[in-house]
Structure formats: C-alpha cells, structure tokens
Scaffold this motif. Structure first.
Motif, PDB file in Angstrom:
ATOM      1  N   ARG A 357      57.719   7.133 -40.836  1.00 20.08           N
ATOM      2  CA  ARG A 357      56.732   7.753 -40.040  1.00 20.08           C
ATOM      3  C   ARG A 357      56.792   7.750 -38.542  1.00 20.08           C
ATOM      4  O   ARG A 357      56.826   8.792 -37.711  1.00 20.08           O
ATOM      5  CB  ARG A 357      55.487   6.922 -40.318  1.00 20.08           C
ATOM      6  N   PHE A 358      57.483   6.629 -38.163  1.00 20.42           N
ATOM      7  CA  PHE A 358      57.824   6.378 -36.670  1.00 20.42           C
ATOM      8  C   PHE A 358      58.809   7.399 -36.358  1.00 20.42           C
ATOM      9  O   PHE A 358      58.933   7.947 -35.152  1.00 20.42           O
ATOM     10  CB  PHE A 358      58.314   5.116 -36.440  1.00 20.42           C
ATOM     11  N   ASP A 359      59.997   7.641 -37.251  1.00 16.69           N
ATOM     12  CA  ASP A 359      61.148   8.486 -37.146  1.00 16.69           C
ATOM     13  C   ASP A 359      60.600   9.970 -36.611  1.00 16.69           C
ATOM     14  O   ASP A 359      61.353  10.543 -35.662  1.00 16.69           O
ATOM     15  CB  ASP A 359      62.157   8.527 -38.271  1.00 16.69           C
ATOM     16  N   ALA A 360      59.665  10.143 -37.184  1.00 18.28           N
ATOM     17  CA  ALA A 360      59.221  11.657 -37.071  1.00 18.28           C
ATOM     18  C   ALA A 360      58.579  11.898 -35.688  1.00 18.28           C
ATOM     19  O   ALA A 360      58.904  12.998 -35.062  1.00 18.28           O
ATOM     20  CB  ALA A 360      58.165  12.037 -38.048  1.00 18.28           C
ATOM     21  N   SER A 361      57.801  11.125 -35.186  1.00 18.79           N
ATOM     22  CA  SER A 361      57.444  11.050 -33.703  1.00 18.79           C
ATOM     23  C   SER A 361      58.579  10.817 -32.792  1.00 18.79           C
ATOM     24  O   SER A 361      58.584  11.580 -31.659  1.00 18.79           O
ATOM     25  CB  SER A 361      56.478   9.769 -33.323  1.00 18.79           C
ATOM     26  N   TYR A 362      59.572   9.955 -33.112  1.00 18.20           N
ATOM     27  CA  TYR A 362      60.622   9.748 -32.193  1.00 18.20           C
ATOM     28  C   TYR A 362      61.634  10.924 -32.099  1.00 18.20           C
ATOM     29  O   TYR A 362      62.000  11.447 -30.997  1.00 18.20           O
ATOM     30  CB  TYR A 362      61.556   8.400 -32.515  1.00 18.20           C
ATOM     31  N   ARG A 363      62.051  11.752 -33.150  1.00 10.29           N
ATOM     32  CA  ARG A 363      62.658  12.823 -33.220  1.00 10.29           C
ATOM     33  C   ARG A 363      61.905  13.906 -32.486  1.00 10.29           C
ATOM     34  O   ARG A 363      62.838  15.077 -32.066  1.00 10.29           O
ATOM     35  CB  ARG A 363      62.834  13.395 -34.795  1.00 10.29           C
ATOM     36  N   ALA A 364      60.657  14.029 -32.384  1.00 15.02           N
ATOM     37  CA  ALA A 364      59.972  15.223 -31.674  1.00 15.02           C
ATOM     38  C   ALA A 364      60.182  15.157 -30.066  1.00 15.02           C
ATOM     39  O   ALA A 364      59.871  16.049 -29.172  1.00 15.02           O
ATOM     40  CB  ALA A 364      58.627  14.884 -32.001  1.00 15.02           C
ATOM     41  N   LEU A 365      60.865  13.872 -29.437  1.00 10.90           N
ATOM     42  CA  LEU A 365      60.762  13.673 -28.128  1.00 10.90           C
ATOM     43  C   LEU A 365      62.313  14.283 -27.644  1.00 10.90           C
ATOM     44  O   LEU A 365      63.058  14.554 -28.122  1.00 10.90           O
ATOM     45  CB  LEU A 365      61.010  12.107 -27.741  1.00 10.90           C
ATOM     46  N   ASP A 366      62.012  14.809 -26.160  1.00 12.83           N
ATOM     47  CA  ASP A 366      63.109  15.220 -25.697  1.00 12.83           C
ATOM     48  C   ASP A 366      64.248  14.114 -25.334  1.00 12.83           C
ATOM     49  O   ASP A 366      63.692  12.924 -25.308  1.00 12.83           O
ATOM     50  CB  ASP A 366      62.977  16.175 -24.538  1.00 12.83           C
ATOM     51  N   ALA A 367      65.374  14.282 -24.967  1.00 13.14           N
ATOM     52  CA  ALA A 367      66.359  13.424 -24.805  1.00 13.14           C
ATOM     53  C   ALA A 367      65.984  12.476 -23.591  1.00 13.14           C
ATOM     54  O   ALA A 367      66.028  11.372 -23.983  1.00 13.14           O
ATOM     55  CB  ALA A 367      67.718  13.939 -24.370  1.00 13.14           C
ATOM     56  N   PRO A 368      65.355  12.758 -22.251  1.00 10.15           N
ATOM     57  CA  PRO A 368      64.918  11.714 -21.503  1.00 10.15           C
ATOM     58  C   PRO A 368      63.853  10.714 -21.893  1.00 10.15           C
ATOM     59  O   PRO A 368      63.834   9.743 -21.679  1.00 10.15           O
ATOM     60  CB  PRO A 368      64.788  12.639 -20.355  1.00 10.15           C
ATOM     61  N   SER A 369      63.001  11.574 -22.643  1.00 10.83           N
ATOM     62  CA  SER A 369      61.821  10.640 -22.999  1.00 10.83           C
ATOM     63  C   SER A 369      62.518   9.866 -24.277  1.00 10.83           C
ATOM     64  O   SER A 369      61.836   8.624 -24.276  1.00 10.83           O
ATOM     65  CB  SER A 369      60.708  11.537 -23.684  1.00 10.83           C
ATOM     66  N   ALA A 370      63.113  10.246 -25.390  1.00  5.03           N
ATOM     67  CA  ALA A 370      63.767   9.247 -26.057  1.00  5.03           C
ATOM     68  C   ALA A 370      64.551   8.035 -25.409  1.00  5.03           C
ATOM     69  O   ALA A 370      64.293   6.992 -25.903  1.00  5.03           O
ATOM     70  CB  ALA A 370      64.720   9.978 -26.959  1.00  5.03           C
ATOM     71  N   ARG A 371      65.332   8.474 -24.507  1.00  4.23           N
ATOM     72  CA  ARG A 371      65.995   7.305 -24.012  1.00  4.23           C
ATOM     73  C   ARG A 371      65.133   6.340 -23.307  1.00  4.23           C
ATOM     74  O   ARG A 371      65.067   4.993 -23.254  1.00  4.23           O
ATOM     75  CB  ARG A 371      66.795   7.849 -22.709  1.00  4.23           C
ATOM     76  N   LEU A 372      64.031   6.942 -22.555  1.00  3.96           N
ATOM     77  CA  LEU A 372      63.157   5.725 -21.878  1.00  3.96           C
ATOM     78  C   LEU A 372      62.506   5.148 -23.129  1.00  3.96           C
ATOM     79  O   LEU A 372      62.111   3.804 -22.929  1.00  3.96           O
ATOM     80  CB  LEU A 372      61.991   6.384 -20.897  1.00  3.96           C
ATOM     81  N   PHE A 373      61.957   5.775 -24.217  1.00  2.09           N
ATOM     82  CA  PHE A 373      61.226   4.900 -25.405  1.00  2.09           C
ATOM     83  C   PHE A 373      62.158   3.811 -25.642  1.00  2.09           C
ATOM     84  O   PHE A 373      61.761   2.458 -25.836  1.00  2.09           O
ATOM     85  CB  PHE A 373      60.982   5.946 -26.413  1.00  2.09           C
ATOM     86  N   ARG A 374      63.441   4.136 -25.859  1.00  4.34           N
ATOM     87  CA  ARG A 374      64.470   3.031 -26.437  1.00  4.34           C
ATOM     88  C   ARG A 374      64.701   1.779 -25.392  1.00  4.34           C
ATOM     89  O   ARG A 374      64.434   0.729 -25.621  1.00  4.34           O
ATOM     90  CB  ARG A 374      65.698   3.680 -26.752  1.00  4.34           C
ATOM     91  N   LEU A 375      64.437   2.489 -24.057  1.00  3.15           N
ATOM     92  CA  LEU A 375      64.706   1.465 -23.169  1.00  3.15           C
ATOM     93  C   LEU A 375      63.236   0.306 -23.188  1.00  3.15           C
ATOM     94  O   LEU A 375      63.508  -0.852 -22.780  1.00  3.15           O
ATOM     95  CB  LEU A 375      64.932   2.031 -21.780  1.00  3.15           C
TER      96      LEU A 375
END
Ligand SMILES: Nc1ncnc2c1ncn2[C@@H]1O[C@H](COP(=O)(O)OP(=O)(O)OP(=O)(O)O)[C@@H](O)[C@H]1O
Ligand SMILES: [Mg+2]
Length: 458
Positions: A357-375
C-alpha cells in the motif's frame, strides 16, 4: 404533504390483503396513518423504531410528511403493526407516482460495513453536517483524504450505511473504485461513466460514445433523484469532475490519498482529512478483533502493540488477523515480533500487505519528491523546513515545494509553517527504501544531482 395515492383514487382499502374495516381506518396521509396505527398499538416512536430497525428521527419525519417512506420501511411497518399489506401498498403507489421515468434500476452497490468499526465519531458527525439533509451545499461533495490504510474507505462506507438506515438516498447508492493510488492504473472517466450509466439501467447500445455526452447523460439520470455516489481511490480532480451530479438531491463522497488539487476550484467540495486512530480507539479496535480473553490476558501488551502499529487501522487490522490466525497467538508475542521497525513493514495477510500500500503512494512521486521522502526517513523527529533544505542540499523554496508535495500525497503532515510530522510507519518505510536505494545520504545527493537516481523501481 405526502398524500396517500390509494386514498386520492378513492380506494380506501388500498391493495391490502387484510384491509381494516372502513369505519376504523384513520384518514390522512401515509404519515398520519402510520402514527394512528402506532399509537393504537400503544407504541412510542422509540419503541417502534427499535422494532422496525429504522432510525427514530427518520420515522418522525415520515410521520410528519417530511420524508417519503420507502417500500422497505413500509413492509417493516406492516410486519410490526400486523397491518397486512396496507403500508407496503401505499408506499409502492407513492413510489410509482414520484418516479414517472422508466428504466431506472435501483443500484445498491455499497460494500458491507465493518461490524467492528471503531471511533471516528467526529468524522461521522462532520459528514452528517455536510452531506445530511440539512446541508447548505447545492450538490454536496465531501473529499475524505489521508495516508494509505488510515481508514478512508471504511469511514465512507460506514457513513453511507448509516445514511441509508436513516432513510436517505432512497433512489440508490453507487460505489466505484477509481484505482487512483497505483500510477498508470487510474480508471478512465469515460469507462467509469459507462459502468455508472449501466448500473442505473442504461443498456450498452444506448451508452453515448463521447465523454462529455456520457457525463451529461449521467447528470440527467441523477436529476430529481436522491442517490449517494461513492468515488473510492480518486487519482486527481480531472478524474472526478466528470462524474458529479449537477442538481440537488444526490450527494458524493470521494476518498483519495491525494488532496486532489484543483477540485475545490471546480466544484463546491469540502475536505475531511484523516489521521491515525486515537490511542484508546486503536486499543479498542485490537481488543474487538482479538477478543476479550486474549486482550485481558495482557492489556499492557495490547497498548504496546497498538503503539508499534502506529495506531494506523490497516496495521492494527493486519496485526490482529495475525494473532487470530495464531501465527503469533498473543498480543505480547505479536508486539515482540514488531519490536524491529522493519518487521512492521512486513505486516501482511493474504493479498493485503502494508508495504504494497505504501509502495503505490511512493511510486506516484516525481524523482525529487521521492528522493526527499527517502532522506526524511533518515532524519529523526519533527521535519524542519530549514534543516531539510540544508540536509537535502536544495534552496529553502525548493524544500518548501517538495515538502508541500509530500504533504499533498499524505506522506507527511504539516504541523505549522515551518514544520511537518511523519508517521512512524512511513518513516520506517522511507528509511528502508533509502537503505535499499541510496546507500548513504551524501552519496545519494551526488547521484541525484547527476540525475541518475529516480523513483523506486517498480
Ligand atoms: N475505524 C475503523 N474501525 C475498524 N476497522 C477499520 C477502521 N478504519 C479502517 N479499518 C480497517 O482498516 C483497514 C484499512 O482501512 P481502509 O481500507 O479503509 O483504508 P484506506 O485509507 O481506504 O486505505 P487506502 O488508501 O489504501 O485505500 C481495512 O481493513 C478497514 O476495514
Ligand atoms: Mg481505500
């Protein structure tokens, strides 16, 4: 005033198989007749409501002629008042008078409500205010949004069933999954309108061939009717806007992980954000699911387990199922299993898995937002805008923009102008992704600057 059509036509005995003698029949409308029969039986409104399993307030409105009785209610009245087919016949005649257009199929598409639905009283009241019969909105649209697994669908379904029990939306209830969270899978409004029109009686060969014509046909069908439309898992405002009724009577609930930017400028919608359950509600839900015996064996373990599930309904439900299916047969064993944060992400039963369920939300992010999320997964505590900008190596404005995007996807929650909060399970998920994809944070920054790190591989 709702006249009794049987009476208007001079047929005092109606279609009843066991008509009362004419001289004992009280005169008047359905409501007056109902009150007279009920009082003759010596039943208060509350006692009568319990016996017919309908809401007291709704019955009062029916008796006062402010609501049209459904055939289902009328049949229950006949059963409790032992009045043969009298009320059913009148309600059937009323329905035929009120709905002259042929071809309408009464849809009843709501999934079943949860027997163990817990808490959310404020949310249910808020929905009553916005979508209830006293609403000030012309076509009320309530958007329920929040993070994955927080209980958006469960809340919408719970409210919908209560409303139907209260006699609302007598023309039907439509429920459609818009498949929004999974990038690339969001349902096409053209296809959805096809399903919706077919659900209300339009046959395949009569479906309009163009999106705008389908939307117009759907609005025409809903005109003058009381229908509840639940649009579950909306991806964006564009997907929703074509599906809405145009005239009063119907109401809409939309659920989404997104804030649906742009929707409020298109329609008169109100937004209901959701967060995890309160601490006592989370423990109550666990107790209800695992049973008193297991909960009483170790109440402290139930509290710890609720905490380790971050009070998130999906995690709580999966942990409880795990206990009930005896994989970890006690709250204490389950809580011990979830001591490590990574283990929490592996909560799963059947085809329902927290991580997916978390993956689906994460995959919808663009690259800079995804990177910040991981950070953010690597930064403990509250998220501070200035600190985030400096750790991520971006300007303050860029940090604000990215944090705003993450909050829009409900992966973090804004606390005030300078701070955001991240749910413990989402933080654990972000940290886990970062370990898999980034190595150390500094390395990740360099890679991203070179434009090589993108979102999570599917
Ligand atoms: N208040 C509640 N009481 C009992 N169970 C609940 C409650 N809220 C949610 N649940 C249960 O928790 C699980 C997750 O809830 P739900 O599917 O409604 O979340 P969601 O926010 O719609 O998630 P998603 O964003 O993935 O669609 C479901 O099994 C649901 O029945
Ligand atoms: Mg849902």
């Amino acid at each position: 005033m709702l006249r009794n059509p049987a009476q208007d036509s001079g047929n005092q005995s109606g279609a009843s198989g066991r008509a009362c003698p004419a001289r004992t029949e009280p005169p008047g409308t359905f409501g007056q007749l109902l009150r007279a029969h009920r009082e003759r039986r010596g039943l208060s409104l509350a006692q009568f409501a319990t016996r017919v399993h309908f809401n007291r307030g709704h019955l009062s409105k029916v008796e006062n002629g402010k609501r049209t009785p459904s055939v289902v209610l009328a049949a229950a009245c006949d059963r409790v008042l032992d009045s043969g087919n009298r009320f059913t016949a009148i309600a059937t005649a009323l329905e035929a008078t009120a709905r002259p257009r042929p071809g309408w199929v009464h849809p009843a598409q709501l999934p079943s409500a949860k027997r163990l639905f817990t808490g959310r009283q404020c949310h249910l009241k808020q929905l009553d205010r916005w979508l209830g019969s006293e609403t000030s909105l012309a076509v009320p649209v309530a958007v329920i949004n929040g993070p994955p697994g927080v209980g958006k669908t469960a809340l919408a379904v719970q409210w919908a069933h209560q409303a139907v029990c209260d006699g609302r939306f007598a023309d039907g209830q439509l429920f459609v999954d818009l498949e929004g969270p999974e990038p690339g899978r969001a349902a096409d409004p053209f296809d959805i309108l096809g399903h919706l029109l077919q659900a209300v009686g339009v046959t395949g060969e009569h479906l309009p061939a163009d999106l705008h014509q389908r939307a117009a046909a759907f609005r025409s069908y809903l005109h003058g009717r009381e229908v509840l439309l639940v649009l579950d898992n909306a991806a964006d405002a564009r997907q929703v806007q074509h599906l809405l009724p145009g005239s009063p009577g119907s109401a809409v609930m939309v659920t989404s992980r997104s804030r649906l930017p742009g929707l409020l400028s298109r329609v008169d919608a109100v937004t209901l954000p959701m967060a995890e359950l309160r601490r006592p509600e989370a423990a109550t839900l666990l107790r209800a699911m695992i049973g008193d015996a297991r909960a009483d064996a170790d109440p402290a373990a139930v509290t710890v387990l609720a905490e380790r599930c971050g009070h998130l309904p999906l995690a709580l439900v999966l942990a409880a199922e795990n206990i009930v299916s005896c994989q970890h047969p006690s709250a204490d064993q389950m809580a011990a299993e979830l001591k490590a944060e990574e283990a929490r992400l592996d909560l799963a039963e059947g085809d329902v898995a927290l991580r997916h369920r978390f993956d689906a939300s994460y995959r919808a992010l663009d690259a800079p937002s995804a990177r910040l999320f991981r950070l953010l997964g690597q930064l403990p505590g509250q998220v501070d805008v200035a600190a985030t900008a400096s750790t991520a190596g971006v300007s303050r404005d860029e940090a604000v923009r990215l944090l705003h995007d993450l909050a829009g996807a409900h992966l973090i929650r804004q606390q005030d102008e300078h701070h955001y909060l991240m749910h413990d399970l989402l933080r654990a998920y972000a940290a886990d992704l970062s370990r898999q994809l980034d190595g150390d944070a500094a390395g990740a920054r360099e890679e991203d600057r070179a434009g090589t790190v993108t979102a999570l591989v599917a």
